[in-house]
Motif scaffolding. Structure first.
Motif, PDB file in Angstrom:
ATOM      1  N   GLU A  22      13.935 -24.699 -16.444  1.00 40.84           N
ATOM      2  CA  GLU A  22      13.093 -23.860 -15.589  1.00 40.84           C
ATOM      3  C   GLU A  22      11.864 -23.376 -16.348  1.00 40.84           C
ATOM      4  O   GLU A  22      10.738 -23.401 -15.831  1.00 40.84           O
ATOM      5  CB  GLU A  22      13.884 -22.657 -15.052  1.00 40.84           C
ATOM      6  N   ALA A  23      12.054 -22.939 -17.602  1.00 44.00           N
ATOM      7  CA  ALA A  23      10.940 -22.469 -18.413  1.00 44.00           C
ATOM      8  C   ALA A  23       9.995 -23.617 -18.744  1.00 44.00           C
ATOM      9  O   ALA A  23       8.772 -23.441 -18.763  1.00 44.00           O
ATOM     10  CB  ALA A  23      11.463 -21.819 -19.693  1.00 44.00           C
ATOM     11  N   LEU A  24      10.549 -24.786 -18.971  1.00 42.70           N
ATOM     12  CA  LEU A  24       9.743 -25.962 -19.258  1.00 42.70           C
ATOM     13  C   LEU A  24       8.883 -26.307 -18.043  1.00 42.70           C
ATOM     14  O   LEU A  24       7.680 -26.560 -18.173  1.00 42.70           O
ATOM     15  CB  LEU A  24      10.669 -27.123 -19.619  1.00 42.70           C
TER      16      LEU A  24
ATOM     17  N   GLN B 111      11.815 -30.753 -27.649  1.00 42.89           N
ATOM     18  CA  GLN B 111      11.707 -31.461 -26.371  1.00 42.89           C
ATOM     19  C   GLN B 111      10.268 -31.954 -26.242  1.00 42.89           C
ATOM     20  O   GLN B 111       9.338 -31.155 -26.298  1.00 42.89           O
ATOM     21  CB  GLN B 111      12.047 -30.538 -25.213  1.00 42.89           C
ATOM     22  N   LEU B 112      10.093 -33.253 -26.075  1.00 44.96           N
ATOM     23  CA  LEU B 112       8.764 -33.848 -26.041  1.00 44.96           C
ATOM     24  C   LEU B 112       8.337 -34.127 -24.608  1.00 44.96           C
ATOM     25  O   LEU B 112       9.086 -34.736 -23.841  1.00 44.96           O
ATOM     26  CB  LEU B 112       8.759 -35.143 -26.865  1.00 44.96           C
ATOM     27  N   MET B 113       7.134 -33.676 -24.260  1.00 48.15           N
ATOM     28  CA  MET B 113       6.562 -33.880 -22.923  1.00 48.15           C
ATOM     29  C   MET B 113       5.179 -34.496 -23.066  1.00 48.15           C
ATOM     30  O   MET B 113       4.468 -34.218 -24.032  1.00 48.15           O
ATOM     31  CB  MET B 113       6.394 -32.536 -22.193  1.00 48.15           C
TER      32      MET B 113
ATOM     33  N   ARG C 262       7.170 -20.800 -26.550  1.00 44.64           N
ATOM     34  CA  ARG C 262       8.101 -21.910 -26.323  1.00 44.64           C
ATOM     35  C   ARG C 262       7.648 -23.216 -26.976  1.00 44.64           C
ATOM     36  O   ARG C 262       8.434 -24.142 -27.116  1.00 44.64           O
ATOM     37  CB  ARG C 262       8.271 -22.129 -24.812  1.00 44.64           C
ATOM     38  N   LEU C 263       6.400 -23.285 -27.379  1.00 43.48           N
ATOM     39  CA  LEU C 263       5.852 -24.521 -27.952  1.00 43.48           C
ATOM     40  C   LEU C 263       5.955 -24.531 -29.475  1.00 43.48           C
ATOM     41  O   LEU C 263       5.688 -23.540 -30.134  1.00 43.48           O
ATOM     42  CB  LEU C 263       4.376 -24.668 -27.583  1.00 43.48           C
ATOM     43  N   LEU C 264       6.351 -25.686 -30.006  1.00 46.18           N
ATOM     44  CA  LEU C 264       6.285 -25.896 -31.455  1.00 46.18           C
ATOM     45  C   LEU C 264       4.906 -26.451 -31.822  1.00 46.18           C
ATOM     46  O   LEU C 264       4.277 -25.995 -32.767  1.00 46.18           O
ATOM     47  CB  LEU C 264       7.372 -26.878 -31.898  1.00 46.18           C
ATOM     48  N   ARG C 265       4.450 -27.450 -31.084  1.00 51.60           N
ATOM     49  CA  ARG C 265       3.151 -28.069 -31.305  1.00 51.60           C
ATOM     50  C   ARG C 265       2.613 -28.606 -29.980  1.00 51.60           C
ATOM     51  O   ARG C 265       3.377 -28.913 -29.077  1.00 51.60           O
ATOM     52  CB  ARG C 265       3.249 -29.266 -32.268  1.00 51.60           C
ATOM     53  N   TRP C 266       1.291 -28.757 -29.897  1.00 53.07           N
ATOM     54  CA  TRP C 266       0.675 -29.448 -28.778  1.00 53.07           C
ATOM     55  C   TRP C 266      -0.532 -30.222 -29.283  1.00 53.07           C
ATOM     56  O   TRP C 266      -1.113 -29.889 -30.315  1.00 53.07           O
ATOM     57  CB  TRP C 266       0.305 -28.504 -27.639  1.00 53.07           C
TER      58      TRP C 266
ATOM     59  N   LEU D 252       8.237 -28.838 -27.362  1.00 53.92           N
ATOM     60  CA  LEU D 252       8.814 -27.527 -27.091  1.00 53.92           C
ATOM     61  C   LEU D 252      10.057 -27.296 -27.931  1.00 53.92           C
ATOM     62  O   LEU D 252      10.690 -28.252 -28.394  1.00 53.92           O
ATOM     63  CB  LEU D 252       9.176 -27.409 -25.603  1.00 53.92           C
ATOM     64  N   LYS D 253      10.420 -26.058 -28.089  1.00 54.97           N
ATOM     65  CA  LYS D 253      11.641 -25.720 -28.823  1.00 54.97           C
ATOM     66  C   LYS D 253      12.841 -26.327 -28.095  1.00 54.97           C
ATOM     67  O   LYS D 253      12.848 -26.426 -26.867  1.00 54.97           O
ATOM     68  CB  LYS D 253      11.791 -24.199 -28.930  1.00 54.97           C
TER      69      LYS D 253
END
Length: 152
Positions: A17-19, A63-65, A87-91, A10-11
């Motif tokens: 909260e958004a995450l 931010q890595l999840m 909100r995502l850079l990559r998945w 994520l950015k």
């Protein structure tokens, strides 16, 4: 149902909260398709090896999840809505395979035979066996003396 890991980058400026809202939305989607979330991990902010360009700029952090889930094999197609997520850079979705690690591997009979087939010597032993003479150094010294003789 196979086990999958969904890695999301994520950015860096996304709020907690958004995450959590995004994670909850993915979890609900998996649940509606008769899947189960088994684990959620946050690795915090990570520095990227290269910048990821988006419409609002280039990002060098994220931010890595990691979300581990049991889901049907078509979960990859069902998660493609994440491509439109701002909100995502990559998945990335990774399927777990039947791979044995560590002590599980050593307790298997085929693992024992595979380990016993390896020789007792290591790669380092082969390096030690090589003739490690200083022939290169002697040649270099001779060349230097010849240059001095020509210069002087």
């Amino acid at each position: 149902m196979p086990l999958y890991d969904c890695m999301m980058l994520l950015k860096p400026n996304v709020s907690k909260e958004a995450l959590m809202e995004l994670v909850a939305r993915v979890g609900k989607h998996v649940y509606t398709k008769n899947g189960v979330l088994t684990d959620i991990k946050s690795f915090g902010t990570v520095h990227l090896g290269y910048g990821i360009k988006k419409l609002d700029g280039r990002y060098f952090q994220g931010q890595l999840m990691q979300m581990t889930m049991m889901a049907t094999p078509n979960i990859n197609k069902e998660l493609h809505y994440l491509n439109k997520e701002d909100r995502l850079l990559r998945w990335l979705l990774v399927k777990h395979r039947d791979i044995k690690y560590g002590m599980e591997f050593l307790t298997e009979e085929d693992g024992k035979t595979e380990l016993s087939s390896l020789s007792g010597s290591s790669i380092n032993d082969e390096w030690d066996k090589e003739d490690d003479s200083d022939d290169d150094r002697d040649i270099y010294d001779e060349e230097q003396e010849q240059k001095k003789g020509l210069d002087g």
